[in-house]
Design an enzyme around this catalytic site. Structure first.
Site, PDB file in Angstrom:
ATOM      1  CB  CYS A  70      -0.852  -0.032   1.270  1.00 14.30           C
ATOM      2  SG  CYS A  70      -1.846   1.436   1.537  1.00 14.30           S
ATOM      3  CB  CYS A 180      -3.105   3.936  -5.397  1.00 19.17           C
ATOM      4  SG  CYS A 180      -4.414   3.083  -4.473  1.00 19.17           S
TER       5      CYS A 180
HETATM    6  N1  DGL Z   1      -3.964   0.598  -2.056  1.00 15.35           N
HETATM    7  C1  DGL Z   1      -3.475   1.668  -1.266  1.00 15.35           C
HETATM    8  C2  DGL Z   1      -2.283   2.351  -1.897  1.00 15.35           C
HETATM    9  O1  DGL Z   1      -1.524   1.734  -2.611  1.00 15.35           O
HETATM   10  C3  DGL Z   1      -4.404   2.667  -0.685  1.00 15.35           C
HETATM   11  C4  DGL Z   1      -5.842   2.630  -0.897  1.00 15.35           C
HETATM   12  C5  DGL Z   1      -6.591   3.355   0.208  1.00 15.35           C
HETATM   13  O2  DGL Z   1      -6.878   2.689   1.189  1.00 15.35           O
HETATM   14  O3  DGL Z   1      -6.858   4.548   0.077  1.00 15.35           O
HETATM   15  O4  DGL Z   1      -2.022   3.507  -1.643  1.00 15.35           O
END
Ligand code: DGL
Length: 259
Positions: A70, A180
């Site tokens: 993430c 993301c």
């Molecule tokens: N998938 C996460 C990222 O790579 C974040 C998504 C979220 O929870 O806002 O930043």
């Protein structure tokens, strides 16, 4: 021992999917903090508390290394977690450096969550590698919401993305960084609306390479029959329907990986 991989939600499966391709003989714990998703619209302090909770879980589940799949959690909490936990922590980051290298002087859009875009970690990275000011940062929070409700292709998704890219003269751009992990689910719609000169790039392959490097240096690579256990905010997913949905997500990610 296991490799722990986590995200606020299903975005982290992008990383898991890539890890299963490049490191098939390992066992994985995949943790989606779905009760607390999204992270990207929370404060740094809130994300640190949530990430700490997941890290505790990983230490209790026999993990030899943890991958923060993430970008938001890496930006907000990776350094703090490295000070607190002994195991190697590898964090995904937006692939800004390779994107600038590939862009050959043309412009680059880095799309991420609002928190990643605000965080110093990304801003510092851009300052370090973007001497000629080629990079624009773009927050796309609604893609995370769409992904979490399983809406990957729809008129609404397409409209949202078309509107988001409207301010950019896309003919001047060479790279779109998917900063993301949730954004990879939308590569088909993105491909449809972006001109051919804009190439998409993300950090999952580089992150898995880094994971391999860390495991190799620690002599911790395994050669077992790899298996994955899936958790949603601490509850193990075992139901037929839940596992069928996970299989569907992997199928989608496999298609997206090839775009
Ligand atoms: N998938 C996460 C990222 O790579 C974040 C998504 C979220 O929870 O806002 O930043």
């Amino acid at each position: 021992m296991n490799i722990g991989i986590f995200d606020s939600g299903i975005g982290g499966m992008t990383l898991l999917h890539q890890a299963l391709v490049m490191l098939p003989n390992e066992s994985y714990i995949f943790y989606a903090d779905t009760d607390n998703a999204p992270y990207g619209t929370k404060s740094r302090e809130q994300v640190i508390v949530l990430v700490d909770r997941v890290m505790q879980f990983m230490t209790e589940h026999d993990c030899k290394a943890v991958v923060i799949a993430c970008n938001t959690a890496t930006a907000a909490a990776a350094e703090i977690m490295r000070q607190k936990y002994l195991m190697p922590i590898i964090g995904i980051e937006p692939a800004v450096k390779p994107a600038i290298k590939e862009s050959h002087g043309r412009r680059v859009i880095v799309a991420a969550t609002p928190l990643t875009v605000r965080e110093e970690k990304l801003q510092n990275l851009v300052r370090r590698v973007d001497d000629t000011h080629l990079v624009d940062l773009l927050a796309l929070p609604r893609l995370v919401e769409f992904a979490e409700r399983g809406e990957f292709v729809s008129d609404e998704v397409e409209q949202y993305l078309r509107t988001a890219f409207l301010p950019y003269a896309l003919e001047d751009y060479a790279e779109l960084v998917l900063g993301c992990t949730h954004f990879n689910y939308f590569k088909d719609t993105l491909r449809k609306i972006l001109p051919e000169n804009v190439h998409m790039i993300d950090g999952s392959e580089g992150t898995v390479r880094q994971l391999i490097h860390v495991l190799e240096s620690n002599k911790q690579l395994e050669n077992s029959i790899g298996k994955v256990r899936y958790f949603s905010s601490g509850r193990e997913l075992k139901g037929e329907q839940e596992l069928a949905y996970i299989r569907q997500l992997h199928e989608r990610l496999e298609k997206m990986r090839k775009l």
